[in-house]
Design a protein around this motif. Structure first.
Motif, PDB file in Angstrom:
ATOM      1  N   TYR A  35      38.572  36.955  28.131  1.00 59.82           N
ATOM      2  CA  TYR A  35      39.081  36.217  29.281  1.00 59.82           C
ATOM      3  C   TYR A  35      39.390  37.106  30.482  1.00 59.82           C
ATOM      4  N   TRP A  36      39.148  38.400  30.382  1.00 61.89           N
ATOM      5  CA  TRP A  36      39.451  39.313  31.475  1.00 61.89           C
ATOM      6  C   TRP A  36      38.485  39.083  32.632  1.00 61.89           C
ATOM      7  N   SER A  37      39.034  38.853  33.803  1.00 67.33           N
ATOM      8  CA  SER A  37      38.214  38.634  34.989  1.00 67.33           C
ATOM      9  C   SER A  37      39.038  38.933  36.232  1.00 67.33           C
ATOM     10  N   ILE A  38      38.497  39.761  37.087  1.00 65.60           N
ATOM     11  CA  ILE A  38      39.181  40.064  38.353  1.00 65.60           C
ATOM     12  C   ILE A  38      39.414  38.769  39.122  1.00 65.60           C
ATOM     13  N   TYR A  39      38.403  37.929  39.147  1.00 66.56           N
ATOM     14  CA  TYR A  39      38.467  36.715  39.961  1.00 66.56           C
ATOM     15  C   TYR A  39      39.511  35.746  39.418  1.00 66.56           C
ATOM     16  N   SER A  40      39.646  35.680  38.099  1.00 66.36           N
ATOM     17  CA  SER A  40      40.629  34.796  37.493  1.00 66.36           C
ATOM     18  C   SER A  40      42.053  35.215  37.842  1.00 66.36           C
ATOM     19  N   VAL A  41      42.282  36.516  38.012  1.00 65.51           N
ATOM     20  CA  VAL A  41      43.613  36.987  38.417  1.00 65.51           C
ATOM     21  C   VAL A  41      43.994  36.355  39.752  1.00 65.51           C
ATOM     22  N   PHE A  42      43.026  36.213  40.647  1.00 70.20           N
ATOM     23  CA  PHE A  42      43.300  35.682  41.979  1.00 70.20           C
ATOM     24  C   PHE A  42      43.197  34.159  42.047  1.00 70.20           C
ATOM     25  N   THR A  43      42.337  33.559  41.221  1.00 69.87           N
ATOM     26  CA  THR A  43      42.175  32.103  41.286  1.00 69.87           C
ATOM     27  C   THR A  43      43.152  31.352  40.382  1.00 69.87           C
ATOM     28  N   SER A  94      42.023  36.830  49.308  1.00 70.80           N
ATOM     29  CA  SER A  94      42.522  36.287  50.573  1.00 70.80           C
ATOM     30  C   SER A  94      43.086  34.885  50.388  1.00 70.80           C
ATOM     31  N   GLN A  95      42.385  34.059  49.627  1.00 68.04           N
ATOM     32  CA  GLN A  95      42.850  32.693  49.383  1.00 68.04           C
ATOM     33  C   GLN A  95      44.161  32.695  48.596  1.00 68.04           C
ATOM     34  N   ALA A  96      44.270  33.570  47.606  1.00 70.60           N
ATOM     35  CA  ALA A  96      45.502  33.652  46.807  1.00 70.60           C
ATOM     36  C   ALA A  96      46.680  34.078  47.679  1.00 70.60           C
ATOM     37  N   LEU A  97      46.444  34.989  48.598  1.00 70.24           N
ATOM     38  CA  LEU A  97      47.510  35.405  49.518  1.00 70.24           C
ATOM     39  C   LEU A  97      47.932  34.242  50.410  1.00 70.24           C
ATOM     40  N   LYS A  98      46.954  33.461  50.875  1.00 74.33           N
ATOM     41  CA  LYS A  98      47.267  32.282  51.692  1.00 74.33           C
ATOM     42  C   LYS A  98      48.047  31.243  50.893  1.00 74.33           C
TER      43      LYS A  98
END
Length: 81
Positions: A55-63, A29-33
């Motif tokens: 380094y694979w991380s779902i969260y890193s893709v968005f942050t 949501s934050q990445a979309l904003k």
């Protein structure tokens, strides 16, 4: 595409089976904003997957979407050389 679909697609690209949904939805949501698109997330996940798996991380893709987008391979120009 919904935020949930984006998180699922990123998880599928990275081969992640367990997802902390509340955290993933929050960072998505934050990445979309911040102005990123769903296509940006898919490209960022693909770029991440081409690197070291530690380094694979779902969260890193968005942050760190901008970082992972910068890891794209340069496209070869078409047409006149």
């Amino acid at each position: 595409m919904t935020q949930k679909d984006a998180v699922l697609q990123v998880a599928n690209i990275l081969g992640v089976e367990k997802i902390a949904w509340s955290r993933a939805m929050k960072v998505c949501s934050q990445a979309l904003k911040d102005g990123f698109t769903f296509d940006d997330f898919i490209e960022a996940a693909r770029n991440m997957k081409s690197g070291d798996s530690q380094y694979w991380s779902i969260y890193s893709v968005f942050t760190k979407t901008d970082y992972w987008l910068s890891k794209s391979q340069p496209k070869t120009p078409k047409g006149v050389w």
